[in-house]
Design a protein around this motif. Structure first.
Motif, PDB file in Angstrom:
ATOM      1  N   UNK A  86      29.613  45.822  33.424  1.00 32.33           N
ATOM      2  CA  UNK A  86      30.141  45.437  32.114  1.00 32.33           C
ATOM      3  C   UNK A  86      29.150  44.605  31.315  1.00 32.33           C
ATOM      4  N   UNK A  87      28.129  44.033  31.998  1.00 34.94           N
ATOM      5  CA  UNK A  87      27.138  43.260  31.250  1.00 34.94           C
ATOM      6  C   UNK A  87      26.293  44.183  30.372  1.00 34.94           C
ATOM      7  N   UNK A  88      26.334  45.503  30.640  1.00 34.61           N
ATOM      8  CA  UNK A  88      25.582  46.443  29.796  1.00 34.61           C
ATOM      9  C   UNK A  88      26.171  46.521  28.398  1.00 34.61           C
ATOM     10  N   UNK A  89      27.508  46.440  28.321  1.00 41.89           N
ATOM     11  CA  UNK A  89      28.122  46.572  26.992  1.00 41.89           C
ATOM     12  C   UNK A  89      28.369  45.225  26.313  1.00 41.89           C
ATOM     13  N   UNK A  90      28.103  44.125  27.027  1.00 38.45           N
ATOM     14  CA  UNK A  90      28.301  42.803  26.419  1.00 38.45           C
ATOM     15  C   UNK A  90      27.225  42.538  25.377  1.00 38.45           C
ATOM     16  N   UNK A  91      27.591  41.919  24.235  1.00 38.47           N
ATOM     17  CA  UNK A  91      26.591  41.536  23.232  1.00 38.47           C
ATOM     18  C   UNK A  91      25.837  40.331  23.781  1.00 38.47           C
ATOM     19  N   UNK A  92      24.704  39.981  23.146  1.00 33.13           N
ATOM     20  CA  UNK A  92      23.932  38.860  23.694  1.00 33.13           C
ATOM     21  C   UNK A  92      24.703  37.552  23.531  1.00 33.13           C
ATOM     22  N   UNK A  93      25.537  37.465  22.479  1.00 31.45           N
ATOM     23  CA  UNK A  93      26.347  36.251  22.315  1.00 31.45           C
ATOM     24  C   UNK A  93      27.408  36.175  23.417  1.00 31.45           C
ATOM     25  N   UNK A  94      28.056  37.314  23.687  1.00 29.70           N
ATOM     26  CA  UNK A  94      29.051  37.341  24.775  1.00 29.70           C
ATOM     27  C   UNK A  94      28.406  36.958  26.096  1.00 29.70           C
ATOM     28  N   UNK A  95      27.190  37.497  26.317  1.00 30.65           N
ATOM     29  CA  UNK A  95      26.494  37.220  27.574  1.00 30.65           C
ATOM     30  C   UNK A  95      26.204  35.721  27.701  1.00 30.65           C
ATOM     31  N   UNK A  96      25.764  35.119  26.577  1.00 26.83           N
ATOM     32  CA  UNK A  96      25.442  33.686  26.599  1.00 26.83           C
ATOM     33  C   UNK A  96      26.704  32.853  26.834  1.00 26.83           C
ATOM     34  N   UNK A  97      27.785  33.201  26.132  1.00 26.78           N
ATOM     35  CA  UNK A  97      29.049  32.471  26.302  1.00 26.78           C
ATOM     36  C   UNK A  97      29.594  32.647  27.719  1.00 26.78           C
ATOM     37  N   UNK A  98      29.503  33.884  28.202  1.00 29.93           N
ATOM     38  CA  UNK A  98      29.995  34.167  29.547  1.00 29.93           C
ATOM     39  C   UNK A  98      29.238  33.327  30.568  1.00 29.93           C
ATOM     40  N   UNK A  99      27.906  33.258  30.411  1.00 34.16           N
ATOM     41  CA  UNK A  99      27.080  32.535  31.376  1.00 34.16           C
ATOM     42  C   UNK A  99      27.472  31.057  31.435  1.00 34.16           C
TER      43      UNK A  99
END
Lengths: 201, 248
Positions: free
Chosen positions: A84-97
């Motif tokens: 699912x990290x493939x479809x996450x935007x870079x902002x989502x990825x940063x927030x998720x992290x």
């Protein structure tokens, strides 16, 4: 004269090439001793948090600092989110992290009291694929010792651990299952997962 | 009665299935998931009604020593079965160590109440018929969740049934005495549940999907104990996340 220029530029190119090669080859790769030193630092810092006698919330804050300092949080978070990290935007990825970091610290930090009086011994270090595994055992009071290992890599540019495995149970994989289940519960909505994660643990 | 059990065990062995098609990355081989989930709900209900400690666990020193002795005793009574399995696996080193453990703990440890052998540097090295089957090359089979016992695989479950017969003590001890070991083992399992309350509670009650969490943790741990790298499905802790960040 032109010959000289050619020779000089040839030398320059080969030097530059050698420089590049130096960066690309694992000449700078992490040694067994460095991996072991990292684990020693992690263990030492965790032990001092446990023996600090701080409140649970204080310990959780300290644990988060240790996690960020010695762990490759980005790769662990990415790995936990899986495909699912493939479809996450870079902002989502940063927030998720960031949310994931807090969640892990709360989930494991609040159970530190179970490790009071525990003793970690590093038994051996071995090289696997592109990383180093530091193996050891943890002895807790009144219990048989159990195996623990840390996987350490310098692929991020620094020597950091990207997994901790206890009796074969990988933190990274176990959290991948958990995050997958949390995402399923939200029918794949990554933003909803992120807000759940901020409260979880 | 024993023969019936053995026939069931042997039959279930032939049913240790292997996946028909390739499994996705990190996907467990779990064709009985629907039934397993029902069993999981049942096990969880039993745990919260009977086993889960209400409130924080505080164990006094006397009680700690007592439960440790019960656990040691149960382990020691079970050692002959481990020794038989060591033989079946042709693991001579473990056979010698465990035979020594059994003698030392029975004689010097007052019938196994004290684990003297561990103090002498001969640690507990358990095995079971499920492991024997692994050594013999039987595939792991599908993931199954058993009543009360919890997570298992077809191979481990068949091993459990056979292990009802692999303990020589059950053939030599007279009737009431031979159940003492079983009783001690039940008591010890219940106190293990208390001792590891934090871990068990976090899996069963704090996970988003306790079934998936228990399955993942069980398979990782069981394969690690066996050193089984042939098992299909599930996750590989040694996959390199830097090579394929999405690998599970």
């Amino acid at each position: 004269m032109p010959n000289n220029v050619t020779r000089r530029s040839l030398m320059a190119t080969s030097l530059a090439f050698a420089g590049l090669m130096g960066l690309a080859t694992p000449a700078l790769a992490l040694s067994d001793a460095e991996a072991r030193a990292l684990v020693d630092k992690v263990v030492k810092d965790i032990n001092s948090v446990i023996s600090s006698g701080k409140s649970v919330s204080g310990m959780i804050k300290d644990f988060e600092k240790i996690f960020v300092r010695y762990g490759d949080v980005n790769i662990i978070a990415r790995s936990a989110l899986g495909v699912d990290s493939r479809r996450a935007t870079s902002k989502q990825m940063a927030d998720f992290t960031v949310a994931f970091r807090g969640y892990i610290s709360r989930k494991y930090g609040k159970r530190f009291n179970e490790f009071v009086g525990g003793n970690v011994t590093v038994t051996d270090v071995r090289r696997l694929k592109s990383y180093v595994e530091v193996r050891g055992s943890i002895k807790l009071r009144g219990q048989a010792p159990f195996d623990v290992s840390w996987l350490v890599s310098d692929k991020s540019g620094k020597d950091l651990f990207f997994d901790m495995i206890m009796e074969g149970i990988s933190l990274r994989l176990t959290e991948a299952t958990e995050i997958g289940a949390m995402l399923d519960r939200r029918k794949g909505d990554i933003n909803a997962l992120i807000s759940d994660l901020r409260k979880a643990g | 009665m024993r023969n019936v059990f053995l026939i069931v065990a042997l039959f279930s062995l032939t049913a240790c299935a292997t996946p028909r098609s390739a499994l996705g990355p990190g996907e467990a081989f779990d064709p009985y998931e629907a039934q397993n989930r029902k069993m999981h709900a049942f096990n969880k209900a039993v745990d919260s009604a009977l086993l889960r400690p209400k409130g924080p666990v505080k164990v006094g020193e006397t009680k700690r020593v007592l439960t440790e002795s019960v656990g040691n005793f149960a382990d020691n009574m079970d050692l002959p079965s481990t020794i038989v399995n060591d033989l079946l696996q042709v693991n001579l080193k473990s056979f010698v160590m465990n035979t020594y453990r059994f003698s030392v703990n029975t004689v010097l440890g007052f019938g196994g109440l004290f684990d003297v052998a561990s103090e002498f540097g001969i640690p507990k090295e358990n095995t079971d018929f499920g492991e024997t089957l692994y050594v013999w090359g039987i595939p792991e089979g599908a993931y199954v969740e058993l009543p009360i016992v919890g997570p298992s695989t077809q191979r481990a479950a068949a091993g459990r049934v056979v292990d009802l017969f692999t303990n020589p003590l059950s053939y030599v001890l007279p009737k009431p005495e031979k159940y003492v070991g079983t009783a001690a083992s039940v008591v010890s399992k219940v106190s293990d549940r208390r001792q590891h309350a934090g871990t068990v509670d976090s899996i069963l009650y704090d996970s988003a999907d306790s079934y998936a969490a228990a399955r993942s943790i069980y398979l990782q741990n069981r394969r690690y104990d066996l050193g089984d790298q042939s098992a299909q499905g599930g996750q590989d802790p040694y996959s390199d996340p830097y090579e394929d960040p999405y690998a599970e």
